[in-house]
Enzyme design. Structure first.
Site, PDB file in Angstrom:
ATOM      1  N   SER A   1       0.850  -1.196   0.000  1.00  0.00           N
ATOM      2  CA  SER A   1       0.000   0.000   0.000  1.00  0.00           C
ATOM      3  C   SER A   1       0.882   1.242   0.000  1.00  0.00           C
ATOM      4  O   SER A   1       0.401   2.354  -0.238  1.00  0.00           O
ATOM      5  CB  SER A   1      -0.921  -0.006   1.229  1.00  0.00           C
ATOM      6  OG  SER A   1      -0.171  -0.189   2.416  1.00  0.00           O
TER       7      SER A   1
ATOM      8  N   GLU B   1      -9.299  -9.543   3.053  1.00  0.00           N
ATOM      9  CA  GLU B   1      -9.564  -8.116   2.790  1.00  0.00           C
ATOM     10  C   GLU B   1     -10.950  -7.929   2.169  1.00  0.00           C
ATOM     11  O   GLU B   1     -11.279  -8.565   1.163  1.00  0.00           O
ATOM     12  CB  GLU B   1      -8.477  -7.530   1.871  1.00  0.00           C
ATOM     13  CG  GLU B   1      -8.746  -6.060   1.555  1.00  0.00           C
ATOM     14  CD  GLU B   1      -7.544  -5.274   1.068  1.00  0.00           C
ATOM     15  OE1 GLU B   1      -6.417  -5.796   1.113  1.00  0.00           O
ATOM     16  OE2 GLU B   1      -7.748  -4.114   0.645  1.00  0.00           O
TER      17      GLU B   1
END
Ligand code: KIV
Length: 261
Positions: free
Chosen positions: A41, A177
């Site tokens: 990320s 996720e």
């Protein structure tokens, strides 16, 4: 790689995990949470990319090694970036580079049916792996296309199957996720390795968030529903910057206290 002890499957004492891309943040987190993840990320969070596909092995090496030096107590996890584990040979070669350079306790890879053989190969080579399933951001060029998974029975059962196979192939944990509460509960109750959720409900064995989201470090207004903002660093820092600017303009800074005689 070291043997991992604390990845317990115990809902009574859930595993906590946050991301860190720099030693200063890692230092704040170390010892206060179980796992510190140098996540890819970093692409969107730190490098202003639209997705994680531009993140390179070199970026993960640099940030991973810098973060590693600051961590003494928590377990260290590093993401293998996009296209670095497309086949067994590349995966092991690149895993060894990250392991030798950054000394993580675990590596994380995004898993689909096609990647299960890579997972098994890494595990056979004694690499500790976390299997990331559900929404796997490396598959998306445009994050706006991401939608919650597990809404249909078929999706739910496919994810359960992938989680079970991740366990059979030797993953130390499954990161879930953006899946529905039902899906997270079903998977958590049906595998014996821990699940760590992000946007995956309280039914997981642990939780992970991006640290920058936790303290509102980034200016991105369109945060996913699962992000809880614990502190508005952005607002506080903006006020500090304004104050500094004013003091410079008014010649209030530096006063004698901050000057050498
Ligand atoms: O890259 C990352 O930070 C991650 C988290 C979102 C789990 O994979």
């Amino acid at each position: 790689m070291k043997k991992i002890k604390i990845l317990h499957k115990s809902f009574s004492k859930p595993i906590s995990c946050l991301t860190a891309y720099s030693p200063s943040i890692a230092n704040i987190l170390d010892g206060k949470i179980d796992l510190i993840l140098v996540g890819d990320s970093i692409g969107s969070t730190l490098y202003g990319m639209n997705n994680t596909q531009g993140v390179t092995l070199d970026m993960m090496k640099s940030h991973g090694a810098a973060v590693n030096k600051a961590i003494k107590k928590s377990l260290k996890v590093i993401d293998m970036p996009y296209k670095t584990y497309d086949n067994k040979i590349d995966a092991y070669k690149n895993a060894k580079i990250l392991i030798n350079h950054c000394r993580p306790d675990l590596l994380k890879i995004e898993i689909s049916e096609k990647k299960l053989a890579v997972l098994k190969y890494l595990v056979d080579k004694k690499v500790n792996v976390i299997s990331h399933i559900g929404v796997t951001p490396q598959s998306y060029k445009n994050f706006n296309q991401i939608k919650v998974l597990g809404k249909t029975n078929k999706e739910k059962l496919n994810l359960l199957e992938l989680a079970k196979k991740s366990e059979v192939h030797g993953a130390k944990a499954v990161l879930l996720e953006c899946v529905t509460t039902d899906t997270a509960k079903l998977i958590t109750e049906n595998i014996s390795i821990p699940t760590i959720g992000i946007g995956a409900s309280k039914y997981c064995d642990g939780q992970v968030l991006v640290f920058d989201d936790l303290i509102n470090l980034t200016t991105n207004d369109k945060k996913p529903k699962f992000v809880k903002n614990y502190f508005n660093f952005n607002k506080v820092a903006s006020n500090v910057v304004k104050k500094y600017n004013q003091e410079v303009k008014l010649k209030k800074f530096p006063s004698t206290k901050f000057t050498y005689s």
